[in-house]
Write an enzyme that holds these catalytic residues in place. Structure first.
Site, short mmCIF file in Angstrom:
data_model
loop_
_atom_site.label_atom_id
_atom_site.label_comp_id
_atom_site.label_asym_id
_atom_site.label_seq_id
_atom_site.Cartn_x
_atom_site.Cartn_y
_atom_site.Cartn_z
N HIS A 121 0.78 -1.24 0.00
CA HIS A 121 0.00 0.00 0.00
C HIS A 121 0.81 1.29 0.00
CE1 HIS A 121 0.82 -0.15 4.37
NE2 HIS A 121 0.63 1.15 4.33
C1 UD1 Z 1 -2.16 5.70 5.43
C2 UD1 Z 1 -0.88 6.26 6.04
C3 UD1 Z 1 0.20 5.21 6.03
C4 UD1 Z 1 -0.26 3.93 6.70
C5 UD1 Z 1 -1.57 3.47 6.09
C6 UD1 Z 1 -2.12 2.30 6.85
C7 UD1 Z 1 -0.51 8.67 5.67
C8 UD1 Z 1 0.22 9.68 4.88
N1 UD1 Z 1 -0.39 7.41 5.25
O1 UD1 Z 1 -1.88 5.39 4.07
O2 UD1 Z 1 1.34 5.69 6.74
O3 UD1 Z 1 0.72 2.95 6.53
O4 UD1 Z 1 -2.54 4.54 6.15
O5 UD1 Z 1 -3.01 1.57 6.09
O6 UD1 Z 1 -1.15 9.00 6.63
N2 UD1 Z 1 -9.07 4.74 0.83
C9 UD1 Z 1 -10.32 4.16 0.74
N3 UD1 Z 1 -10.96 3.81 1.89
C10 UD1 Z 1 -10.45 4.03 3.11
C11 UD1 Z 1 -9.19 4.63 3.21
C12 UD1 Z 1 -8.52 4.97 2.06
O7 UD1 Z 1 -10.84 3.94 -0.36
O8 UD1 Z 1 -11.09 3.68 4.12
C13 UD1 Z 1 -8.34 5.03 -0.41
C14 UD1 Z 1 -8.60 6.42 -0.99
O9 UD1 Z 1 -8.52 6.34 -2.38
C15 UD1 Z 1 -7.41 7.21 -0.49
C16 UD1 Z 1 -6.29 6.16 -0.51
O10 UD1 Z 1 -6.94 4.95 -0.13
O11 UD1 Z 1 -7.10 8.31 -1.31
C17 UD1 Z 1 -5.16 6.46 0.46
O12 UD1 Z 1 -5.65 6.64 1.78
P1 UD1 Z 1 -4.82 7.53 2.84
O13 UD1 Z 1 -5.46 7.42 4.16
O14 UD1 Z 1 -4.58 8.90 2.29
O15 UD1 Z 1 -3.41 6.83 2.88
P2 UD1 Z 1 -3.04 5.31 3.01
O16 UD1 Z 1 -2.39 4.89 1.75
O17 UD1 Z 1 -4.19 4.55 3.52
N1 UDP Z 2 -4.04 -5.77 8.83
C1 UDP Z 2 -5.31 -6.35 8.94
N2 UDP Z 2 -5.94 -6.74 7.79
C2 UDP Z 2 -5.38 -6.60 6.56
C3 UDP Z 2 -4.09 -6.03 6.47
C4 UDP Z 2 -3.45 -5.60 7.62
O1 UDP Z 2 -5.83 -6.50 10.05
O2 UDP Z 2 -6.01 -6.98 5.57
C5 UDP Z 2 -3.34 -5.33 10.07
C6 UDP Z 2 -1.99 -5.96 10.27
O3 UDP Z 2 -2.10 -7.19 10.94
C7 UDP Z 2 -1.27 -4.89 11.09
C8 UDP Z 2 -1.86 -3.60 10.57
O4 UDP Z 2 -3.09 -3.95 9.95
O5 UDP Z 2 -1.57 -5.03 12.46
C9 UDP Z 2 -0.94 -2.97 9.57
O6 UDP Z 2 -1.58 -1.92 8.95
P1 UDP Z 2 -1.12 -1.32 7.56
O7 UDP Z 2 -0.33 -2.31 6.79
O8 UDP Z 2 -2.33 -0.75 6.92
O9 UDP Z 2 -0.23 -0.06 8.00
P2 UDP Z 2 1.28 0.18 8.44
O10 UDP Z 2 1.59 -0.74 9.57
O11 UDP Z 2 2.15 -0.02 7.25
O12 UDP Z 2 1.29 1.61 8.84
#
Ligand code: UD1
Ligand code: UDP
Length: 362
Positions: free
Chosen positions: A203
């Site tokens: 992601h």
């Molecule tokens: C965010 C965090 C990242 C973290 C990740 C965990 C920032 C800059 N990034 O990244 O550090 O590792 O969360 O998962 O804060 N979207 C949906 N539904 C949702 C959420 C997101 O469709 O519920 C889609 C949207 O298109 C959105 C994109 O995902 O634009 C990115 O979401 P965003 O929260 O901006 O960043 P993440 O990539 O999720």
């Molecule tokens: N996770 C989950 N379901 C999924 C993918 C991840 O419950 O389908 C959990 C995973 O076990 C971990 C956390 O989400 O505890 C990690 O989140 P993510 O990878 O979104 O973010 P990051 O840790 O990179 O910030």
């Protein structure tokens, strides 16, 4: 003491669940969800599974550019903080929700504690790196998970208020794997044999925002040679659609592509995987905690100790070599040090907040 906690993204719900359980024994907590993550499988599922009390406020900020999202968060968090007048605030990790909470609190002169402080990738092109550095520098209490994290803070001149408590994700894992193994039927549902599949999550912006790299990662997953499960983060799903790569979103051959799963299913999938392929911070650590070899689809990691111990391999730009790397992971490293504490990080955080009450009357 009244503590206002700001969360917003998937990993923060999991971390906060572990800490809230301890915190609420002695303190009043106001839980603020920024709404950064909002899909059922990115948010509500964790509140249901982990028995976290529903957020007191959902700011419903949603997705937007960094500036718009962060600004909206700050405006709305400020309103809540002004109304609630907490004694201190608590933020987690490195997302935009983390930084928004830290900036609002520090400017309103509310002391802010940072859980998972001191992590550094030394790559400032990552939005998370900016969020971490800035958050650490405005917080008065820094709860670090590892020696490396504490050293990183010292290198930046931060030595006051640093408490190495261990990793709250380890607390969460130890507590929940027991429940997960009773409740989850994911291996049966997906007809997976333990230790006979690759579990993948991707992601990061650096892996998803460019078509060429994302396509190369999807191709590498298609060639792993054994069963593979890719849990599609909404960001990755959206980018695949945007790049006209919808065809790659469908399961085919030995690769099964599916929506994210809840935490219980995730823990069971991780524990039983032969190899985990990921760019997630949390998933890299969980792989280590379960003694599963991880291939990290990045050039660097904040969790350097997992690489040094031989359990985590950085694939960097060698995406073509991923299938070969997976073959090579048949032998596991001998040693497995306890880098992440003893599973009592949340308790230590709650105790330290109590001890450091003085900090709040400054
Ligand atoms: C965010 C965090 C990242 C973290 C990740 C965990 C920032 C800059 N990034 O990244 O550090 O590792 O969360 O998962 O804060 N979207 C949906 N539904 C949702 C959420 C997101 O469709 O519920 C889609 C949207 O298109 C959105 C994109 O995902 O634009 C990115 O979401 P965003 O929260 O901006 O960043 P993440 O990539 O999720
Ligand atoms: N996770 C989950 N379901 C999924 C993918 C991840 O419950 O389908 C959990 C995973 O076990 C971990 C956390 O989400 O505890 C990690 O989140 P993510 O990878 O979104 O973010 P990051 O840790 O990179 O910030």
């Amino acid at each position: 003491m009244k503590i206002l906690t700001v969360v917003g993204a998937r990993p923060q719900f999991i971390k906060a669940a572990a800490v809230s359980r301890e915190l609420r024994k002695a303190h009043a907590e106001v839980l603020v969800h920024t709404g950064q993550h909002y899909d059922f499988l990115m948010s509500e599922v964790f509140f249901r599974e982990l028995d976290v009390p529903a957020p007191d406020y959902n700011l419903e900020v949603g997705s937007a550019s960094h500036a718009i999202q962060s600004a909206q968060m700050m405006i709305r968090i400020e309103e809540v903080v002004t109304k609630e007048k907490p004694d201190r605030m608590l933020v987690y990790g490195d997302t935009n929700s983390t930084l928004a909470g830290a900036l609002v609190g520090s400017k309103l002169q509310i002391p802010v504690a940072h859980v998972e402080a001191g992590l550094r990738s030394f790559n400032k092109s990552m939005p998370e790196e900016i969020n971490r550095i800035l958050t650490d520098h405005v917080c008065d209490l820094l709860f670090t998970p590892t020696d490396t994290a504490s050293r990183n803070l010292a290198r930046e001149g931060i030595t006051e208020g640093v408490y190495q408590v261990g990793d709250v994700m380890y607390d969460a894992l130890l507590h929940n794997i027991v429940i997960a193994e009773k409740r989850s039927s994911i291996l049966d549902r997906l007809k997976l044999q333990p230790r006979d599949y690759v579990l993948a999550t991707i992601h990061r912006a650096a892996n998803t925002d460019g078509r060429v790299r994302l396509e190369a990662i999807m191709n590498a997953i298609a060639r792993v040679g054994i069963a593979a499960i890719l849990l599609l983060h909404p960001r990755t799903r959206d980018r695949l659609k945007e790049f006209g790569l919808e065809g790659m979103m469908h399961s085919s051959g030995n690769v099964r592509i599916m929506d994210p799963v809840g935490y219980f299913d995730m823990l069971v999938l991780e524990k039983n995987a032969r190899v985990i392929l990921t760019d997630s911070g949390g998933v890299q650590k969980e792989a280590y905690m379960f003694k599963v070899v991880c291939i990290t689809v990045r050039e660097e990691t904040e969790w350097v100790e997992t690489v040094e111990a031989g359990w985590n391999i950085l694939a960097g730009n060698s995406l073509d070599l991923i299938p070969e790397l997976i073959q090579k992971t048949r032998t596991e490293p001998q040693s497995h040090p306890d880098f992440y504490g003893d599973g009592t990080a949340a308790k230590r955080i709650a105790q330290t907040l109590e001890l450091r009450r003085d900090g709040i009357s400054k």
